[in-house]
Design a protein around this motif. Structure first.
Motif, PDB file in Angstrom:
ATOM      1  N   GLN A 220     -20.240  20.360 -95.818  1.00 31.66           N
ATOM      2  CA  GLN A 220     -19.667  21.618 -96.299  1.00 31.66           C
ATOM      3  C   GLN A 220     -19.277  21.535 -97.776  1.00 31.66           C
ATOM      4  O   GLN A 220     -18.604  22.418 -98.297  1.00 31.66           O
ATOM      5  N   ARG A 221     -19.733  20.469 -98.444  1.00 34.06           N
ATOM      6  CA  ARG A 221     -19.437  20.237 -99.860  1.00 34.06           C
ATOM      7  C   ARG A 221     -17.932  20.215-100.129  1.00 34.06           C
ATOM      8  O   ARG A 221     -17.445  20.768-101.119  1.00 34.06           O
ATOM      9  N   GLN A 222     -17.214  19.565 -99.228  1.00 42.35           N
ATOM     10  CA  GLN A 222     -15.761  19.445 -99.349  1.00 42.35           C
ATOM     11  C   GLN A 222     -15.343  17.977 -99.459  1.00 42.35           C
ATOM     12  O   GLN A 222     -14.265  17.599 -99.026  1.00 42.35           O
ATOM     13  N   LEU A 223     -16.210  17.169-100.042  1.00 39.31           N
ATOM     14  CA  LEU A 223     -15.881  15.761-100.264  1.00 39.31           C
ATOM     15  C   LEU A 223     -16.469  15.372-101.619  1.00 39.31           C
ATOM     16  O   LEU A 223     -17.653  15.098-101.738  1.00 39.31           O
ATOM     17  N   ASP A 224     -15.626  15.389-102.647  1.00 39.63           N
ATOM     18  CA  ASP A 224     -16.115  15.188-104.007  1.00 39.63           C
ATOM     19  C   ASP A 224     -16.165  13.724-104.422  1.00 39.63           C
ATOM     20  O   ASP A 224     -17.061  13.320-105.167  1.00 39.63           O
ATOM     21  N   ILE A 225     -15.202  12.924-103.977  1.00 42.93           N
ATOM     22  CA  ILE A 225     -15.133  11.531-104.400  1.00 42.93           C
ATOM     23  C   ILE A 225     -14.262  10.746-103.426  1.00 42.93           C
ATOM     24  O   ILE A 225     -13.346  11.302-102.808  1.00 42.93           O
ATOM     25  N   ILE A 226     -14.576   9.465-103.280  1.00 43.50           N
ATOM     26  CA  ILE A 226     -13.837   8.577-102.381  1.00 43.50           C
ATOM     27  C   ILE A 226     -13.105   7.539-103.227  1.00 43.50           C
ATOM     28  O   ILE A 226     -13.729   6.823-104.013  1.00 43.50           O
ATOM     29  N   ALA A 227     -11.790   7.463-103.089  1.00 40.60           N
ATOM     30  CA  ALA A 227     -10.984   6.488-103.826  1.00 40.60           C
ATOM     31  C   ALA A 227     -10.798   5.239-102.962  1.00 40.60           C
ATOM     32  O   ALA A 227     -10.245   5.321-101.868  1.00 40.60           O
ATOM     33  N   VAL A 228     -11.265   4.107-103.473  1.00 38.30           N
ATOM     34  CA  VAL A 228     -11.192   2.849-102.731  1.00 38.30           C
ATOM     35  C   VAL A 228     -10.507   1.798-103.604  1.00 38.30           C
ATOM     36  O   VAL A 228     -10.808   1.686-104.794  1.00 38.30           O
ATOM     37  N   THR A 229      -9.603   1.017-103.019  1.00 37.61           N
ATOM     38  CA  THR A 229      -8.805   0.080-103.815  1.00 37.61           C
ATOM     39  C   THR A 229      -9.034  -1.381-103.435  1.00 37.61           C
ATOM     40  O   THR A 229      -8.271  -2.249-103.855  1.00 37.61           O
ATOM     41  N   SER A 230     -10.084  -1.664-102.668  1.00 36.10           N
ATOM     42  CA  SER A 230     -10.425  -3.065-102.377  1.00 36.10           C
ATOM     43  C   SER A 230     -11.880  -3.155-101.954  1.00 36.10           C
ATOM     44  O   SER A 230     -12.444  -2.193-101.406  1.00 36.10           O
ATOM     45  N   SER A 231     -12.479  -4.309-102.192  1.00 42.25           N
ATOM     46  CA  SER A 231     -13.852  -4.528-101.730  1.00 42.25           C
ATOM     47  C   SER A 231     -13.930  -4.472-100.217  1.00 42.25           C
ATOM     48  O   SER A 231     -14.889  -3.943 -99.637  1.00 42.25           O
ATOM     49  N   GLU A 232     -12.915  -5.006 -99.581  1.00 43.71           N
ATOM     50  CA  GLU A 232     -12.836  -4.959 -98.119  1.00 43.71           C
ATOM     51  C   GLU A 232     -12.866  -3.519 -97.627  1.00 43.71           C
ATOM     52  O   GLU A 232     -13.512  -3.203 -96.617  1.00 43.71           O
ATOM     53  N   GLY A 233     -12.186  -2.623 -98.343  1.00 43.06           N
ATOM     54  CA  GLY A 233     -12.156  -1.228 -97.952  1.00 43.06           C
ATOM     55  C   GLY A 233     -13.521  -0.573 -98.003  1.00 43.06           C
ATOM     56  O   GLY A 233     -13.853   0.270 -97.161  1.00 43.06           O
ATOM     57  N   ILE A 234     -14.326  -0.945 -98.990  1.00 40.13           N
ATOM     58  CA  ILE A 234     -15.691  -0.403 -99.085  1.00 40.13           C
ATOM     59  C   ILE A 234     -16.497  -0.778 -97.851  1.00 40.13           C
ATOM     60  O   ILE A 234     -17.164   0.059 -97.229  1.00 40.13           O
ATOM     61  N   LEU A 235     -16.431  -2.040 -97.478  1.00 45.76           N
ATOM     62  CA  LEU A 235     -17.197  -2.516 -96.328  1.00 45.76           C
ATOM     63  C   LEU A 235     -16.662  -1.937 -95.027  1.00 45.76           C
ATOM     64  O   LEU A 235     -17.436  -1.583 -94.129  1.00 45.76           O
ATOM     65  N   ASN A 236     -15.333  -1.811 -94.912  1.00 48.60           N
ATOM     66  CA  ASN A 236     -14.741  -1.215 -93.712  1.00 48.60           C
ATOM     67  C   ASN A 236     -15.168   0.240 -93.552  1.00 48.60           C
ATOM     68  O   ASN A 236     -15.414   0.716 -92.436  1.00 48.60           O
ATOM     69  N   LEU A 237     -15.238   0.964 -94.666  1.00 48.40           N
ATOM     70  CA  LEU A 237     -15.659   2.365 -94.614  1.00 48.40           C
ATOM     71  C   LEU A 237     -17.041   2.488 -93.986  1.00 48.40           C
ATOM     72  O   LEU A 237     -17.281   3.352 -93.135  1.00 48.40           O
ATOM     73  N   LEU A 238     -17.942   1.611 -94.382  1.00 51.57           N
ATOM     74  CA  LEU A 238     -19.288   1.641 -93.805  1.00 51.57           C
ATOM     75  C   LEU A 238     -19.269   1.310 -92.320  1.00 51.57           C
ATOM     76  O   LEU A 238     -19.981   1.928 -91.524  1.00 51.57           O
ATOM     77  N   VAL A 239     -18.465   0.352 -91.928  1.00 49.39           N
ATOM     78  CA  VAL A 239     -18.354  -0.008 -90.509  1.00 49.39           C
ATOM     79  C   VAL A 239     -17.799   1.160 -89.702  1.00 49.39           C
ATOM     80  O   VAL A 239     -18.312   1.495 -88.620  1.00 49.39           O
ATOM     81  N   MET A 240     -16.767   1.796 -90.211  1.00 43.99           N
ATOM     82  CA  MET A 240     -16.115   2.885 -89.490  1.00 43.99           C
ATOM     83  C   MET A 240     -17.025   4.094 -89.319  1.00 43.99           C
ATOM     84  O   MET A 240     -16.899   4.856 -88.362  1.00 43.99           O
ATOM     85  N   LEU A 241     -17.967   4.275 -90.261  1.00 47.19           N
ATOM     86  CA  LEU A 241     -18.897   5.411 -90.194  1.00 47.19           C
ATOM     87  C   LEU A 241     -20.250   5.024 -89.628  1.00 47.19           C
ATOM     88  O   LEU A 241     -21.166   5.841 -89.597  1.00 47.19           O
ATOM     89  N   ASP A 242     -20.394   3.765 -89.209  1.00 49.76           N
ATOM     90  CA  ASP A 242     -21.659   3.249 -88.680  1.00 49.76           C
ATOM     91  C   ASP A 242     -22.761   3.256 -89.737  1.00 49.76           C
ATOM     92  O   ASP A 242     -23.927   3.546 -89.454  1.00 49.76           O
TER      93      ASP A 242
END
Length: 258
Positions: free
Chosen positions: A183-205
Motif C-alpha cells: 500500500q506504499r506505506q513503508l518508506d524506510i526501515i531503521a535498524v540499529t544492529s547487524s543482528e537486527g538486519i538478519l533477524n528481520l529476514l528470519v521473521m519475514l521468511d
C-alpha cells in the motif's frame, strides 16, 4: 519542532524497551512510526554461572560494561553488598550511553571514550594500554565479539566475562508489513544492529520485497551486513546508532529527496 518528516512511514526495529526515544522524535517531526522490534533482550536462561561469578566479585578491581543493557540487567543480578563493592572498583563503559546508564544508578565511570561506542574506541583510551596486574570482569550479553577481552589480556590483564542478558529473535506475526509495503506505506526501515538486519529476514521468511525497501543504518558494519544479505535498495548511513544520529541522517535523506 517543525514537521520535517510529514507523511513519512518509518519501521522502528529497536528492542521494545528502547524504542520510545526514536519514536518520539519521529512523531514530533510528523512521521508515522511503526514499531516492530527485531531483537528481544532478556535474562539468560541459566543464571547459575553469573551468580557464581558475582559471589566472587571481590576478586576483581575493574568492571567494564559493554552496553546499557549490560548495566540494566547486570545490576539487577547484584545484591546490595555486591553493588557497594562495585562502587569501589574502577568502572569502564564502552560508550557515553552506557556510562550515562551507570551514572543514573549512582556509579562513577572512570574509563569511557570521549567519542565513539565500539570496543576499538574503548581500547584506544590511555588507561587501557598497560594493564599488568589488573583483574577485570566484563558485563556483556551471551554473544558478542571477543576483541575487547582478547586485547585486554594481551595488554596484561586477567579478564573474565559474565553474560547478564541475551538477545533473541522475537517470534511474532509479521504479515502486516507486506501489506504496508504493497500500500506504499513503508518508506524506510531503521535498524540499529547487524543482528537486527538478519533477524528481520528470519521473521519475514526472507522475502525479496523487503530487500528493496530503503534502510537507515547506524554503522559501516551494518551496511556490509545488509549488502551481504542481499539488500539492493537505498542504504542511508547515520554516524552512529543513537536516536539523535539516526534522526539526523533520516532528516537529511528526506531533504535530499525533495
Amino acid at each position: 519542532m517543525p514537521e520535517t518528516l510529514h507523511g513519512l512511514t518509518v519501521l522502528v526495529t529497536r528492542p521494545a524497551h528502547q524504542a520510545s526515544g526514536f519514536q518520539h522524535l519521529l512523531t514530533e517531526a510528523g512521521a508515522q512510526a511503526l514499531l516492530f522490534p527485531v531483537v528481544e533482550v532478556c535474562q539468560p536462561d541459566d543464571l547459575r554461572v553469573a551468580s557464581a561469578q558475582f559471589a566472587d566479585l571481590s576478586r576483581y578491581d575493574t568492571a567494564l560494561f559493554i552496553s546499557a543493557n549490560a548495566v540494566a540487567f547486570g545490576l539487577k543480578l547484584l545484591d546490595a553488598p555486591q553493588q557497594q563493592h562495585l562502587k569501589g572498583m574502577t568502572l569502564g563503559a564502552i560508550g557515553k550511553k552506557t556510562a550515562s546508564a551507570l551514572q543514573q544508578h549512582g556509579f562513577t565511570v572512570q574509563w569511557v571514550p570521549a567519542t565513539g561506542f565500539t570496543s576499538e574506541d574503548f581500547l584506544a583510551l590511555p588507561p587501557t594500554q598497560a594493564l599488568a596486574g589488573r583483574r577485570i570482569l566484563i558485563f556483556r550479553g551471551s554473544e558478542g565479539r571477543e576483541l575487547l577481552a582478547d586485547t585486554l589480556r594481551e595488554r596484561g590483564a586477567s579478564v573474565d566475562q559474565v553474560a547478564v542478558y541475551q538477545r533473541i529473535c522475537p517470534k511474532v506475526e509479521a504479515s502486516h508489513l507486506k501489506q504496508h509495503h504493497e500500500q506504499r506505506q513503508l518508506d524506510i526501515i531503521a535498524v540499529t544492529s547487524s543482528e537486527g538486519i538478519l533477524n528481520l529476514l528470519v521473521m519475514l521468511d526472507n522475502p525479496d520485497w523487503i530487500k528493496t525497501v530503503p534502510l537507515l543504518l547506524g554503522s559501516q558494519r551494518m551496511l556490509e551486513t545488509a549488502r551481504q544479505a542481499g539488500f539492493s535498495g537505498t542504504l542511508v548511513m547515520a554516524d552512529n546508532p543513537s536516536d539523535e544520529a539516526m534522526f539526523q541522517a533520516l532528516t537529511h535523506w528526506v531533504q535530499e529527496r525533495q
